[in-house]
Design an enzyme around this catalytic site. Structure first.
Site, short mmCIF file in Angstrom:
data_model
loop_
_atom_site.label_atom_id
_atom_site.label_comp_id
_atom_site.label_asym_id
_atom_site.label_seq_id
_atom_site.Cartn_x
_atom_site.Cartn_y
_atom_site.Cartn_z
N GLY A 1 -1.89 1.01 1.11
CA GLY A 1 -2.61 2.15 1.65
C GLY A 1 -3.81 2.56 0.80
O GLY A 1 -4.43 1.73 0.14
N ASP B 1 0.79 -4.46 10.85
CA ASP B 1 1.41 -3.66 9.80
C ASP B 1 0.47 -3.60 8.61
O ASP B 1 0.25 -4.61 7.92
CB ASP B 1 2.74 -4.28 9.34
CG ASP B 1 3.81 -4.12 10.40
OD1 ASP B 1 3.73 -3.15 11.17
OD2 ASP B 1 4.70 -4.99 10.46
N LEU B 2 -0.05 -2.43 8.32
CA LEU B 2 -1.06 -2.28 7.28
C LEU B 2 -0.59 -2.85 5.93
O LEU B 2 0.46 -2.47 5.43
CB LEU B 2 -1.39 -0.79 7.12
CG LEU B 2 -2.57 -0.49 6.19
CD1 LEU B 2 -3.87 -0.99 6.76
CD2 LEU B 2 -2.65 1.01 5.91
N ASP B 3 -1.39 -3.75 5.37
CA ASP B 3 -1.12 -4.33 4.05
C ASP B 3 0.21 -5.09 3.99
O ASP B 3 0.80 -5.25 2.92
CB ASP B 3 -1.16 -3.25 2.95
CG ASP B 3 -2.50 -2.54 2.91
OD1 ASP B 3 -3.50 -3.17 3.27
OD2 ASP B 3 -2.53 -1.36 2.54
N GLU B 4 0.70 -5.53 5.15
CA GLU B 4 1.97 -6.24 5.19
C GLU B 4 1.81 -7.69 5.64
O GLU B 4 2.80 -8.41 5.77
CB GLU B 4 2.95 -5.53 6.14
CG GLU B 4 3.51 -4.23 5.63
CD GLU B 4 4.59 -4.44 4.56
OE1 GLU B 4 4.90 -5.58 4.20
OE2 GLU B 4 5.11 -3.42 4.09
#
Lengths: 289, 289, 289, 289
Positions: free
Chosen positions: C206, C231-234
């Site tokens: 994040g 999925d953010l940063d996943e």
């Protein structure tokens, strides 16, 4: 209102009470230490110090500070420099036909990460004229033919010295400038010129270090930023780093990987110079990070 | 004749003149600074200092030095410690069934690289009894059954505390000791117990970090040495390092590679503790290398 | 005369004889293997392979090669791609207000180290218009106000998709593009968009990862290049690296140091993509270096 | 029931179809490839391959496999070795007075991370007799006085050779054994003896490399594991690594830091040898990790 800030660097024969004397001087002159580091070399019995301080009392002028510190310095036999922390050093960049370090330094400069003035770029080739232009920095093309006679070389170097004088250059950066400087120019640049050598010195001095590294079959390649001296690739080392390589990589691939290391190593060295973090200790350097 | 040497560590609210006052105290008491480092945290406005000095004048006794420094310390609101530089801290090693860190620390101790006393080794298993015996260090087998009731755990920990008291332990090292300590014991160990966690914190807290790392597909794995606190794997970080891994490695291979990182990271943290190089700054550490 | 060269990548359920079948196909079609790598994942029982080969026999045309390989691929249940090794992938660069990665990629492209076409640069800000112009690459300013309504965001993304279609983009690089993409765009970009996140994932996902890292007191900071997913940063991690930091560095200094890591990590990921060295293995990547 | 597993290593002049021929041989003999890697050296036009496979069909005996592969090998002019993957190589460890590498290798052996037999430890000093005893490994004290005559040296080496023969040694590891071996012994050990040199070769060959490194003022120190040859510190490099140092560290501190690098570098080299991952390519090595 912000206060004037200074960076004091000094070295001297080691002796009891130096820190106390220097910190006392600063306290008496209304200066507040923001950051301080020191090092006593047991071998050479020499002491090194860097102090970043703010002159918080309105009454302390620049000139008085210098005059009065000079008296203390005499007593303690200090070699010293007092730098205005907000002044931007003036840097001359030199490059030949490989420009990743030049490009990297220019972008750091433009984006504010490297607080310097760059009044001139010098090259013996035309390759980076457009790059210099895109940053609006004067580009001086000072060619030198392969195998040019001594006189031609000295004439070219005289123009470099002219530029240094004209622009009151504090630091010359050889950002992959592939000409060996004359002994006279090396002497004149003592302590104010940084070169990036594309090997992990003292391995692979001289020409084509990546080819040498490939031939020897090393498993890491490196780069070294060092002060320029008359002994090729023998000047005091400022910074080094390495990157892992393997058997499947030819000399050209080593060279491509090495470029990233060169950029970072040279950029660190230049930044430390600009922040007055580098002191020379004979043939070695003290780096107050 | 060698002089007594001390290491002074201190922290306090930042204020002008601390370095001058401390260096003045030492000069007045005939002490020579051998090494000094300081750090002012702009955020917390807290100042940290470590000074290694020799008491060169015969007249300065240990007791007088402490009494008189305490007066200065009161004035400056210092939190401070004055350590005899030649005294060897007393270390309790704790381990479960994976012993590379234990073996590594024991060899450093034996070969003189880690100047400590190790009066006891504690384990909840018998695996390293022979290793302890080969170093002639008493081995205390304090088993704890899986799912043992609270009372059993507290009884076991009471024996650990007994050992700490008996042997006047300065530092507890959890060298892959795989039991979660009770809140009470954590509180008692505050600032004097170091754990090695086998991940690059804050990634992969808790159990089986290499399996977690493998599942996430990271390209580097790491290890973290930190002070033990009541919050699992949340204590102040002392040291970390990483090693490169690739897609072909399963969790077991990550674990094997990680062991080398764990050894080095824990050994550095213990050495810095022993040399009084670690100061706590809230939830973080200041390391004067 | 140089021969046509291809890079074949494939994955399939592991089974005996795949290498033999594929190498047999190539031998029969007069192709010479220049470089080959394979990996069988014991856990997932999936097999991955990358083969770089030259079509040395004049009679083998591109179309025939593809048609006939498709038959073998069906038999072995291969997911596969056959890339012309000399074709330059078409890359769309996206950036916001921090441009070191953009600058780095552009210089690699210009100096021939990164064999791609860059038909367009997209930004939600104007900061790097001049930089784009100096490389003669069209710059598309697609602003997006803070807190803009959903519809505005989707309209802006529609223009990005238009550009991708117009320029037949093979890879989108988010070179510090600080907008969260909509789920639809993420889905559309699956496997063909690389983001650089300025932390060592999974730590500090994040916003403001360097501030998070500073607060936690980590001793190394890192950067992660990964495929973009919803999925953010996943997304699957492609490459990571770290650099050492210490207690004296504030979040801003971490950020400055981190930039160098970001450049190198993103550049490696893009280069591997361009050379067809990255295969996805569920949520992880196989990288054939 | 588990199947017999083998590791095949080979090198030969590069030619079309090698992978296909070898994989075909394995398929015909009911063998399943578990892991395979290959490398074609463009410079030397030599091809290298390592294949780990399981003989899954009951009918294939060890002897038949070898006999029949030898026929293929003749055709392709292969230099090759076929190793039983479960056989533990027999290692002779040699050490002088500095024992961290010895201790490290012994612990890896004991804990199962290094699948070898260690039938003997040789030293010219008595320092590590007790360490050897704690692992229950015979310790052979073969002293050699400083400046001993040639004959004494050769006699001592003859005893080493006897031990190698008696114990059918596959690999000799010079784990900080500080004697220069005679040319004859070097010749006999070709390709089966690994030395750890405590510098980043080719920098700082010969004696006291850390003192040399300190004098030169390098910013990283390293260690190199290499095959022993008659040219001191010139053998093919297997692995190298480095660690950062700074101006405040004297030669002794460099040495202490370097020990950790030496352990890891030597341990990796030995592990790769044991797993048959190292092939020689002239004066360099191919490492199939």
């Amino acid at each position: 209102m912000t206060h004037p800030e200074y960076i004091l660097t000094l070295s001297c024969p080691d002796q009891r009470g130096i820190v106390h004397r220097v910190s006392g001087f600063l306290a008496e002159h209304g200066c507040n230490i923001l950051d301080s580091a020191q090092f006593g070399d047991q071998e050479t019995q020499r002491f090194f110090m860097r102090v970043h301080f703010a002159a918080e009392d309105a009454g302390v002028g620049d000139a008085a500070l210098r005059t009065e510190f000079a008296q203390l310095a005499d007593t303690l036999r200090l070699e010293w420099n007092l730098h205005d922390a907000h002044a931007k050093p003036r840097v001359l960049l030199m490059v030949s036909k490989i420009g990743h370090c030049l490009n990297d330094l220019l972008f750091r400069y433009k984006s504010g990460l490297l607080p310097v003035e760059i009044p001139a770029i010098v090259s013996n080739h035309m390759d980076f004229y457009q790059l210099a232009a895109s940053y609006n920095i004067p580009f001086h093309h000072l060619p030198l033919a392969t195998g040019a006679p001594e006189a031609a070389k000295l004439a070219q170097e005289a123009r470099i010295v002219d530029l240094m004088n004209t622009h009151q250059i504090d630091l010359v950066v050889l950002a992959r400038y592939m000409q060996i400087l004359s002994p006279d120019l090396c002497a004149r640049l003592k302590g104010k010129a940084i070169n990036i050598h594309h090997s992990f010195l003292p391995s692979f001095k001289g020409a084509r270090p990546y080819a040498q590294a490939h031939k020897r079959g090393v498993k890491l390649i490196g780069a070294t930023a060092h002060f320029v001296t008359g002994d090729l690739d023998e000047g005091p080392i400022i910074e080094q780093d390495v990157e892992r390589v393997d058997h499947a990589m030819d000399a050209e691939t080593l060279s491509a990987i090495g470029r990233d290391v060169e950029c970072v190593v040279l950029a660190r060295a230049v930044k430390w110079f600009v922040e007055h973090r580098i002191l020379q200790n004979g043939d070695r350097t003290v780096i107050f990070k």
